[in-house]
Design an enzyme around this catalytic site. Structure first.
Site, PDB file in Angstrom:
ATOM      1  N   LYS A  13       7.480  35.146 -32.258  1.00  0.00           N
ATOM      2  CA  LYS A  13       8.647  36.058 -31.986  1.00  0.00           C
ATOM      3  C   LYS A  13       8.381  37.474 -31.750  1.00  0.00           C
ATOM      4  O   LYS A  13       8.295  38.361 -30.821  1.00  0.00           O
ATOM      5  CB  LYS A  13       9.999  35.703 -32.334  1.00  0.00           C
ATOM      6  CG  LYS A  13      10.444  34.134 -32.249  1.00  0.00           C
ATOM      7  CD  LYS A  13      11.548  34.021 -33.009  1.00  0.00           C
ATOM      8  CE  LYS A  13      11.713  34.365 -34.852  1.00  0.00           C
ATOM      9  NZ  LYS A  13      10.682  33.224 -35.291  1.00  0.00           N
ATOM     10  N   ARG A 125      -0.966  35.252 -41.515  1.00  0.00           N
ATOM     11  CA  ARG A 125      -0.492  36.516 -41.262  1.00  0.00           C
ATOM     12  C   ARG A 125      -0.466  37.802 -42.140  1.00  0.00           C
ATOM     13  O   ARG A 125      -0.524  37.763 -43.110  1.00  0.00           O
ATOM     14  CB  ARG A 125       1.028  36.399 -40.715  1.00  0.00           C
ATOM     15  CG  ARG A 125       1.711  37.898 -40.239  1.00  0.00           C
ATOM     16  CD  ARG A 125       3.381  37.793 -39.839  1.00  0.00           C
ATOM     17  NE  ARG A 125       4.095  36.839 -40.878  1.00  0.00           N
ATOM     18  CZ  ARG A 125       5.126  36.174 -40.327  1.00  0.00           C
ATOM     19  NH1 ARG A 125       5.535  36.506 -39.280  1.00  0.00           N
ATOM     20  NH2 ARG A 125       5.797  35.425 -41.096  1.00  0.00           N
ATOM     21  N   ARG A 159       3.371  38.873 -46.517  1.00  0.00           N
ATOM     22  CA  ARG A 159       4.781  38.951 -46.813  1.00  0.00           C
ATOM     23  C   ARG A 159       5.252  37.913 -47.768  1.00  0.00           C
ATOM     24  O   ARG A 159       4.423  36.731 -48.058  1.00  0.00           O
ATOM     25  CB  ARG A 159       5.725  38.478 -45.636  1.00  0.00           C
ATOM     26  CG  ARG A 159       6.177  39.617 -44.766  1.00  0.00           C
ATOM     27  CD  ARG A 159       6.697  39.123 -43.486  1.00  0.00           C
ATOM     28  NE  ARG A 159       7.838  38.064 -43.506  1.00  0.00           N
ATOM     29  CZ  ARG A 159       8.494  37.778 -42.455  1.00  0.00           C
ATOM     30  NH1 ARG A 159       8.182  38.201 -41.139  1.00  0.00           N
ATOM     31  NH2 ARG A 159       9.320  36.739 -42.606  1.00  0.00           N
TER      32      ARG A 159
HETATM   33  P1  AP5 Z   1       4.859  36.453 -35.851  1.00  0.00           P
HETATM   34  O1  AP5 Z   1       4.961  36.980 -34.250  1.00  0.00           O
HETATM   35  O2  AP5 Z   1       5.013  37.368 -36.665  1.00  0.00           O
HETATM   36  O3  AP5 Z   1       6.047  35.284 -35.897  1.00  0.00           O
HETATM   37  P2  AP5 Z   1       7.464  35.136 -35.680  1.00  0.00           P
HETATM   38  O4  AP5 Z   1       8.048  34.179 -34.972  1.00  0.00           O
HETATM   39  O5  AP5 Z   1       8.221  36.643 -35.565  1.00  0.00           O
HETATM   40  O6  AP5 Z   1       7.563  34.867 -37.485  1.00  0.00           O
HETATM   41  P3  AP5 Z   1       8.442  35.365 -38.485  1.00  0.00           P
HETATM   42  O7  AP5 Z   1       7.897  34.550 -39.560  1.00  0.00           O
HETATM   43  O8  AP5 Z   1       8.645  36.749 -38.679  1.00  0.00           O
HETATM   44  O9  AP5 Z   1       9.986  34.545 -37.971  1.00  0.00           O
HETATM   45  P4  AP5 Z   1      10.882  34.224 -39.064  1.00  0.00           P
HETATM   46  O10 AP5 Z   1      12.047  33.930 -38.102  1.00  0.00           O
HETATM   47  O11 AP5 Z   1      10.833  33.076 -40.146  1.00  0.00           O
HETATM   48  O12 AP5 Z   1      11.154  35.480 -39.976  1.00  0.00           O
HETATM   49  P5  AP5 Z   1      12.230  36.788 -40.163  1.00  0.00           P
HETATM   50  O13 AP5 Z   1      11.523  38.115 -40.639  1.00  0.00           O
HETATM   51  O14 AP5 Z   1      12.837  36.830 -38.914  1.00  0.00           O
HETATM   52  O15 AP5 Z   1       3.577  35.606 -35.597  1.00  0.00           O
HETATM   53  C1  AP5 Z   1       2.977  35.004 -36.852  1.00  0.00           C
HETATM   54  C2  AP5 Z   1       1.536  35.149 -37.104  1.00  0.00           C
HETATM   55  O16 AP5 Z   1       1.055  34.228 -35.825  1.00  0.00           O
HETATM   56  C3  AP5 Z   1       0.956  36.324 -36.990  1.00  0.00           C
HETATM   57  O17 AP5 Z   1      -0.116  36.514 -37.907  1.00  0.00           O
HETATM   58  C4  AP5 Z   1       0.448  36.508 -35.380  1.00  0.00           C
HETATM   59  O18 AP5 Z   1      -0.496  37.157 -35.163  1.00  0.00           O
HETATM   60  C5  AP5 Z   1       0.174  35.065 -35.095  1.00  0.00           C
HETATM   61  N1  AP5 Z   1       0.466  34.441 -33.788  1.00  0.00           N
HETATM   62  C6  AP5 Z   1       1.499  34.857 -32.911  1.00  0.00           C
HETATM   63  N2  AP5 Z   1       1.473  34.226 -31.826  1.00  0.00           N
HETATM   64  C7  AP5 Z   1       0.288  33.369 -31.722  1.00  0.00           C
HETATM   65  C8  AP5 Z   1      -0.400  32.602 -30.969  1.00  0.00           C
HETATM   66  N3  AP5 Z   1      -0.038  32.235 -29.772  1.00  0.00           N
HETATM   67  N4  AP5 Z   1      -1.494  32.177 -31.181  1.00  0.00           N
HETATM   68  C9  AP5 Z   1      -2.187  32.394 -32.642  1.00  0.00           C
HETATM   69  N5  AP5 Z   1      -1.411  33.150 -33.341  1.00  0.00           N
HETATM   70  C10 AP5 Z   1      -0.287  33.765 -33.159  1.00  0.00           C
HETATM   71  O19 AP5 Z   1      13.270  36.384 -41.418  1.00  0.00           O
HETATM   72  C11 AP5 Z   1      12.885  36.309 -42.797  1.00  0.00           C
HETATM   73  C12 AP5 Z   1      14.057  35.895 -43.459  1.00  0.00           C
HETATM   74  O20 AP5 Z   1      15.346  36.853 -43.308  1.00  0.00           O
HETATM   75  C13 AP5 Z   1      14.664  34.652 -43.356  1.00  0.00           C
HETATM   76  O21 AP5 Z   1      14.080  33.517 -43.857  1.00  0.00           O
HETATM   77  C14 AP5 Z   1      15.907  34.615 -43.640  1.00  0.00           C
HETATM   78  O22 AP5 Z   1      16.281  34.502 -44.924  1.00  0.00           O
HETATM   79  C15 AP5 Z   1      16.414  36.242 -43.150  1.00  0.00           C
HETATM   80  N6  AP5 Z   1      17.065  36.311 -41.922  1.00  0.00           N
HETATM   81  C16 AP5 Z   1      16.716  37.050 -41.098  1.00  0.00           C
HETATM   82  N7  AP5 Z   1      17.398  36.971 -39.781  1.00  0.00           N
HETATM   83  C17 AP5 Z   1      18.432  36.218 -40.241  1.00  0.00           C
HETATM   84  C18 AP5 Z   1      19.749  35.573 -39.378  1.00  0.00           C
HETATM   85  N8  AP5 Z   1      19.712  36.123 -38.377  1.00  0.00           N
HETATM   86  N9  AP5 Z   1      20.593  34.989 -40.211  1.00  0.00           N
HETATM   87  C19 AP5 Z   1      20.281  34.573 -41.537  1.00  0.00           C
HETATM   88  N10 AP5 Z   1      19.218  35.070 -42.240  1.00  0.00           N
HETATM   89  C20 AP5 Z   1      18.214  35.801 -41.453  1.00  0.00           C
END
Ligand code: AP5
Length: 217
Positions: A13, A125, A159
Site C-alpha cells: 500500500k 522491509r 519496524r
Molecule cells: P509496503 O508498501 O511497506 O506495504 P504496506 O501494505 O504499506 O504494509 P504495512 O506493513 O505498512 O501495512 P500495515 O497496514 O500493516 O501497517 P500500518 O503502518 O498501516 O511494502 C512492504 C514491503 O514489501 C516493502 O519492503 C516493499 O519494498 C516491498 N514491496 C512492496 N510491493 C512489492 C511488490 N509488488 N513486490 C515485491 N516487494 C514489494 O499499521 C501499523 C499498525 O498501526 C497496525 O498494526 C495497527 O496497530 C495500527 N493502525 C494503523 N492504521 C489503523 C487503523 N486505521 N485502525 C486501527 N489501527 C491502525
C-alpha cells in the site's frame, strides 16, 4: 479526489501510494505513519496506541477516526488513504464525515496478495526513519546497502512490528476485521477496483494506473 488503498499488511500500500501521489498530486495519508509520528512525539494518542501497535492489534476505532478525518480535511479532501479505514465502523464513519462536507470517495483499490508473500515482504522491509522511504532487502534495494538513497547519512531500520510473531497477529487482525471493509464498499456501491498485487512493483503500479485511468474516462 479521495482514494482508499486497502490490502493486508505488506501488500504494498505504502509503496504504491508514493507512486499514486506523484501522478495524481494527492496527499499521502497513512494512518500507521501518523500513529508512529504521534508515538515519536510522545503525545497522549501515541501513548494510547502503543500497546495495540506493538502486539499487532488494531488501535480502537474512536482513537483513529477523529485523527484521520482531521488529516483528510487538512489535505483539502485531496488524498490517498493508506491503512484507513480498517474496520467497517471506520468506513461508515468516514462516509458520514465526507457526506457532511458534500464529498465522497472516488475509488477504493483493493490490493490482493497471499499471506505467504506478504510475510516475506514485511520481514525484508527496511525504511528510513527520517524521510519514510521504504526499501526491501531483496526486491527494492537502496543504492548503498543499509542506507537511505534520499537522506544519504541515514541508516535504514526495521519496524518493531515487523517481527514474525507480531506479523502473524497483524495478518490475523486483517482477516478478522479489515477484509470485510471491501464488502462494505461494494455494498454501498462505491467504485472498487480489485488489483492482484503479487507481481513486481512496476506491474502492480501499471495495473493500478490502468484502473484509475477509467475514472477520468
Ligand atoms: P509496503 O508498501 O511497506 O506495504 P504496506 O501494505 O504499506 O504494509 P504495512 O506493513 O505498512 O501495512 P500495515 O497496514 O500493516 O501497517 P500500518 O503502518 O498501516 O511494502 C512492504 C514491503 O514489501 C516493502 O519492503 C516493499 O519494498 C516491498 N514491496 C512492496 N510491493 C512489492 C511488490 N509488488 N513486490 C515485491 N516487494 C514489494 O499499521 C501499523 C499498525 O498501526 C497496525 O498494526 C495497527 O496497530 C495500527 N493502525 C494503523 N492504521 C489503523 C487503523 N486505521 N485502525 C486501527 N489501527 C491502525
Amino acid at each position: 479526489m479521495i482514494l482508499v488503498l486497502l490490502g493486508p499488511p505488506g501488500a504494498g500500500k505504502g509503496t504504491q501510494c508514493k507512486r499514486i501521489i506523484d501522478k495524481y498530486k494527492l496527499r499521502h495519508l497513512s494512518s500507521g505513519d501518523i500513529l508512529r509520528s504521534e508515538r515519536a512525539a510522545g503525545t497522549e494518542l501515541g501513548k494510547k496506541a502503543q500497546q495495540y501497535m506493538d502486539s499487532g492489534a488494531l488501535v480502537p476505532d474512536e482513537l483513529i477516526i477523529e485523527m484521520m478525518v482531521a488529516a483528510i480535511a487538512d489535505a483539502g479532501w485531496n488524498c490517498v488513504l493508506d491503512g484507513f479505514p480498517r474496520t467497517t465502523v471506520q468506513a461508515a464513519r468516514l462516509d458520514d464525515a465526507l457526506k457532511s462536507q458534500g464529498k465522497k470517495i472516488d475509488a477504493v483499490i483493493d490490493l490482493q496478495v497471499d499471506d505467504k508473500i506478504v510475510a516475506t515482504r514485511i520481514t525484508g522491509r527496511r525504511s528510513c526513519p527520517k524521510c519514510g522511504a521504504v526499501y526491501h532487502i531483496e526486491t527494492l534495494k537502496p543504492k548503498r546497502q543499509g542506507w537511505c538513497d534520499n537522506c544519504i547519512d541515514t541508516k535504514l531500520v526495521q519496524r518493531d512490528d515487523d517481527k514474525p510473531e507480531v506479523v502473524a497477529n497483524r495478518l490475523g487482525a486483517y482477516h478478522k476485521q479489515t477484509a470485510a471493509v471491501v464488502g462494505y464498499y461494494k455494498s454501498v456501491k462505491a467504485t472498487v477496483f480489485d488489483v492482484r498485487a503479487d507481481g513486481a512493483v512496476d506491474d502492480v503500479t501499471r495495473a493500478v494506473f490502468n484502473k484509475l485511468a477509467s475514472l477520468a474516462a
